[in-house]
Design a protein around this motif. Structure first.
Motif, PDB file in Angstrom:
ATOM      1  N   UNK A  80      43.571  76.116   9.643  1.00  0.00           N
ATOM      2  CA  UNK A  80      42.207  75.851  10.091  1.00  0.00           C
ATOM      3  C   UNK A  80      42.284  74.632  11.002  1.00  0.00           C
ATOM      4  N   UNK A  81      41.214  74.358  11.719  1.00  0.00           N
ATOM      5  CA  UNK A  81      41.253  73.271  12.699  1.00  0.00           C
ATOM      6  C   UNK A  81      40.929  71.944  12.022  1.00  0.00           C
ATOM      7  N   UNK A  82      41.976  71.272  11.563  1.00  0.00           N
ATOM      8  CA  UNK A  82      41.809  69.988  10.883  1.00  0.00           C
ATOM      9  C   UNK A  82      41.851  68.810  11.852  1.00  0.00           C
ATOM     10  N   UNK A  83      42.437  69.011  13.017  1.00  0.00           N
ATOM     11  CA  UNK A  83      42.447  67.957  14.040  1.00  0.00           C
ATOM     12  C   UNK A  83      41.098  67.934  14.751  1.00  0.00           C
ATOM     13  N   UNK A  84      40.806  66.818  15.416  1.00  0.00           N
ATOM     14  CA  UNK A  84      39.569  66.738  16.180  1.00  0.00           C
ATOM     15  C   UNK A  84      39.452  67.926  17.119  1.00  0.00           C
ATOM     16  N   UNK A  85      38.273  68.523  17.155  1.00  0.00           N
ATOM     17  CA  UNK A  85      38.044  69.754  17.913  1.00  0.00           C
ATOM     18  C   UNK A  85      37.412  69.404  19.257  1.00  0.00           C
ATOM     19  N   UNK A  86      37.972  69.951  20.316  1.00  0.00           N
ATOM     20  CA  UNK A  86      37.424  69.763  21.657  1.00  0.00           C
ATOM     21  C   UNK A  86      37.048  71.120  22.223  1.00  0.00           C
ATOM     22  N   UNK A  87      35.779  71.284  22.573  1.00  0.00           N
ATOM     23  CA  UNK A  87      35.278  72.548  23.116  1.00  0.00           C
ATOM     24  C   UNK A  87      35.272  72.460  24.637  1.00  0.00           C
ATOM     25  N   UNK A 125      24.438  68.411   9.968  1.00  0.00           N
ATOM     26  CA  UNK A 125      24.395  68.828   8.561  1.00  0.00           C
ATOM     27  C   UNK A 125      24.772  70.300   8.426  1.00  0.00           C
ATOM     28  N   UNK A 126      24.390  71.112   9.397  1.00  0.00           N
ATOM     29  CA  UNK A 126      24.800  72.530   9.405  1.00  0.00           C
ATOM     30  C   UNK A 126      26.327  72.634   9.466  1.00  0.00           C
ATOM     31  N   UNK A 127      26.972  71.808  10.286  1.00  0.00           N
ATOM     32  CA  UNK A 127      28.431  71.854  10.425  1.00  0.00           C
ATOM     33  C   UNK A 127      29.146  71.434   9.144  1.00  0.00           C
ATOM     34  N   UNK A 128      28.485  70.676   8.293  1.00  0.00           N
ATOM     35  CA  UNK A 128      29.132  70.231   7.064  1.00  0.00           C
ATOM     36  C   UNK A 128      29.525  71.394   6.157  1.00  0.00           C
ATOM     37  N   UNK A 130      30.748  74.197   7.348  1.00  0.00           N
ATOM     38  CA  UNK A 130      32.014  74.617   7.948  1.00  0.00           C
ATOM     39  C   UNK A 130      33.145  73.700   7.495  1.00  0.00           C
ATOM     40  N   UNK A 131      32.852  72.410   7.363  1.00  0.00           N
ATOM     41  CA  UNK A 131      33.860  71.433   6.954  1.00  0.00           C
ATOM     42  C   UNK A 131      34.398  71.671   5.540  1.00  0.00           C
ATOM     43  N   UNK A 132      33.706  72.465   4.754  1.00  0.00           N
ATOM     44  CA  UNK A 132      34.154  72.721   3.388  1.00  0.00           C
ATOM     45  C   UNK A 132      35.430  73.556   3.330  1.00  0.00           C
ATOM     46  N   UNK A 133      35.765  74.242   4.420  1.00  0.00           N
ATOM     47  CA  UNK A 133      36.933  75.116   4.420  1.00  0.00           C
ATOM     48  C   UNK A 133      38.203  74.294   4.659  1.00  0.00           C
ATOM     49  N   UNK A 134      39.248  74.628   3.917  1.00  0.00           N
ATOM     50  CA  UNK A 134      40.484  73.856   3.927  1.00  0.00           C
ATOM     51  C   UNK A 134      41.689  74.726   4.261  1.00  0.00           C
ATOM     52  N   UNK A 135      42.798  74.062   4.603  1.00  0.00           N
ATOM     53  CA  UNK A 135      44.062  74.774   4.787  1.00  0.00           C
ATOM     54  C   UNK A 135      44.875  74.684   3.500  1.00  0.00           C
ATOM     55  N   UNK A 136      46.124  75.136   3.541  1.00  0.00           N
ATOM     56  CA  UNK A 136      46.928  75.189   2.321  1.00  0.00           C
ATOM     57  C   UNK A 136      47.342  73.809   1.814  1.00  0.00           C
ATOM     58  N   UNK A 137      47.177  72.784   2.647  1.00  0.00           N
ATOM     59  CA  UNK A 137      47.473  71.422   2.183  1.00  0.00           C
ATOM     60  C   UNK A 137      46.241  70.745   1.589  1.00  0.00           C
ATOM     61  N   UNK A 281      36.871  77.630  13.898  1.00  0.00           N
ATOM     62  CA  UNK A 281      37.348  76.462  13.161  1.00  0.00           C
ATOM     63  C   UNK A 281      37.989  76.856  11.835  1.00  0.00           C
ATOM     64  N   UNK A 282      37.468  77.886  11.191  1.00  0.00           N
ATOM     65  CA  UNK A 282      37.951  78.280   9.868  1.00  0.00           C
ATOM     66  C   UNK A 282      38.948  79.433   9.910  1.00  0.00           C
ATOM     67  N   UNK A 283      39.110  80.053  11.078  1.00  0.00           N
ATOM     68  CA  UNK A 283      40.012  81.213  11.182  1.00  0.00           C
ATOM     69  C   UNK A 283      40.522  81.354  12.618  1.00  0.00           C
ATOM     70  N   UNK A 284      41.129  80.303  13.162  1.00  0.00           N
ATOM     71  CA  UNK A 284      41.447  80.290  14.598  1.00  0.00           C
ATOM     72  C   UNK A 284      42.463  81.339  15.028  1.00  0.00           C
TER      73      UNK A 284
END
Length: 362
Positions: A80-87, A125-128, A130-137, A281-284
């Protein structure tokens, strides 16, 4: 949706076209949402004034459509996109300055420079959710989403009719341009192709309003997460700009009224852009968070909540929306500069149902 044809990239996270039966009555300062099955979900009313106050008349409602016990969202061990995201937006076709300002304001609102200056409920607050999703670490999706370098393609370099593969060619042209090429950032870059209302795209309106995937090195030279979203104003506003427009073939149907930024096509795009950003962000790379057994046709975190914008949403009912007391526009989140937007909810992995910052039980 149709099976993929030979040569097509798999259809990850399309915003699927849904036929809806929805009537909206919109007095000057109140929105009343009517559902075809009023015995199940009663009419509700919310009014929002300039002071941010909310008055509610709430009937029986539910938080999500269907039972969460049947939703088997799984993590498939991908990034998942854990680094800062640039659109990086790519403006393809004829875009006005005002239209660009609407979409830029939404992107700026995800991680505003001064969150305290934005009224609640907010895009941040809506994006928060999305932030709940994590990678395997155990690392979460990044909270930081910024607007990066942009590219204009005013001359329709690949014509006014694009296929899924030619969309990747447009992205290649943007990152390899002789002047001001977009930076290549496989780790945190998201490439957002936005087509104007006069551009036709494969399956647009008939089956999708937007989709995301990743570029093929054989075409672009890199593997980059990207999304396409089209302006439906001239082709199918009743499908892709719902609920600000409704299908003409539904007798007596009325829209939700004035869109919050005064542009039916672009205001409709905002929710589709939000949908695709959440899923990129959660499934790139289409191997992280989704339901279903086929990664070519996954059901992702925004697909599960499509058409739900507020408490009680589901079926043919958007859920409870806020209405601006001055303009009469329907919305559910606030952004920078006093902007307002209507964006769909996202599946919350902790609660196991769709949620958003305008939920009445938060």
């Amino acid at each position: 949706m149709r099976p993929a044809r030979a040569g097509d990239p798999p259809m990850s996270s399309p915003v699927v076209v849904v036929v809806v039966l929805l009537l909206f009555l919109t007095p000057a300062a109140v929105v009343v949402a009517w559902r075809p099955w009023p015995q199940t979900v009663l009419n509700t009313t919310i009014t929002s004034g300039k002071d941010g106050g909310v008055a509610m008349g709430l009937g029986a409602s539910k938080k999500y459509e269907g039972s969460s016990e049947f939703v088997h969202l799984r993590y498939h061990m991908g990034p998942v996109l854990t680094a800062n995201i640039t659109v990086h937006p790519i403006w393809y076709g004829d875009w006005t300055r005002a239209q660009k300002h609407i979409l830029r304001a939404f992107l700026h609102s995800i991680s505003p420079p001064d969150p305290a200056a934005v009224s609640i409920p907010s895009v941040a607050a809506w994006w928060r959710t999305v932030q709940l999703y994590t990678d395997q670490t155990g690392d979460n999706v990044s909270r930081t989403v910024i607007l990066g370098a942009e590219k204009n393609d005013r001359r329709y370099s690949h014509g006014k009719s694009l296929t899924r593969l030619s969309i990747q060619s447009v992205i290649r042209a943007a990152v390899t341009a002789r002047t001001r090429p977009l930076p290549v950032n496989p780790r945190g870059g998201l490439y957002l192709l936005l087509t104007s209302a006069d551009v036709a795209v494969q399956d647009f309106c008939g089956q999708v309003c937007g989709f995301h995937y990743f570029t093929f090195p054989s075409i672009v030279g890199y593997t980059l997460p990207y999304a396409w979203v089209g302006n439906s104003a001239a082709k199918c506003p009743g499908i892709c700009a719902y609920p600000f427009a409704v299908p003409e073939y539904i007798p007596g149907a009325r829209s939700a009224g004035r869109p919050p930024n005064g542009d039916v096509g672009v205001d409709g795009m905002v929710s589709v852009v939000a949908h695709e950003l959440a899923e990129m962000a959660s499934n790139p790379l289409v191997n992280a968070w989704y339901a279903g057994g086929d990664p070519s046709f996954p059901t992702e975190i925004a697909d599960l909540c499509e058409g739900i914008y507020g408490t009680g949403g589901g079926g043919a009912y958007t859920g409870q929306l806020l209405v601006d007391g001055r303009s009469g526009a329907a919305y559910n989140v606030n952004g920078v500069g006093g902007r307002k937007f209507l964006v769909q909810w996202i599946w919350n992995p902790n609660l196991n149902y769709c949620s958003g910052p305008n939920a009445l039980d938060q």
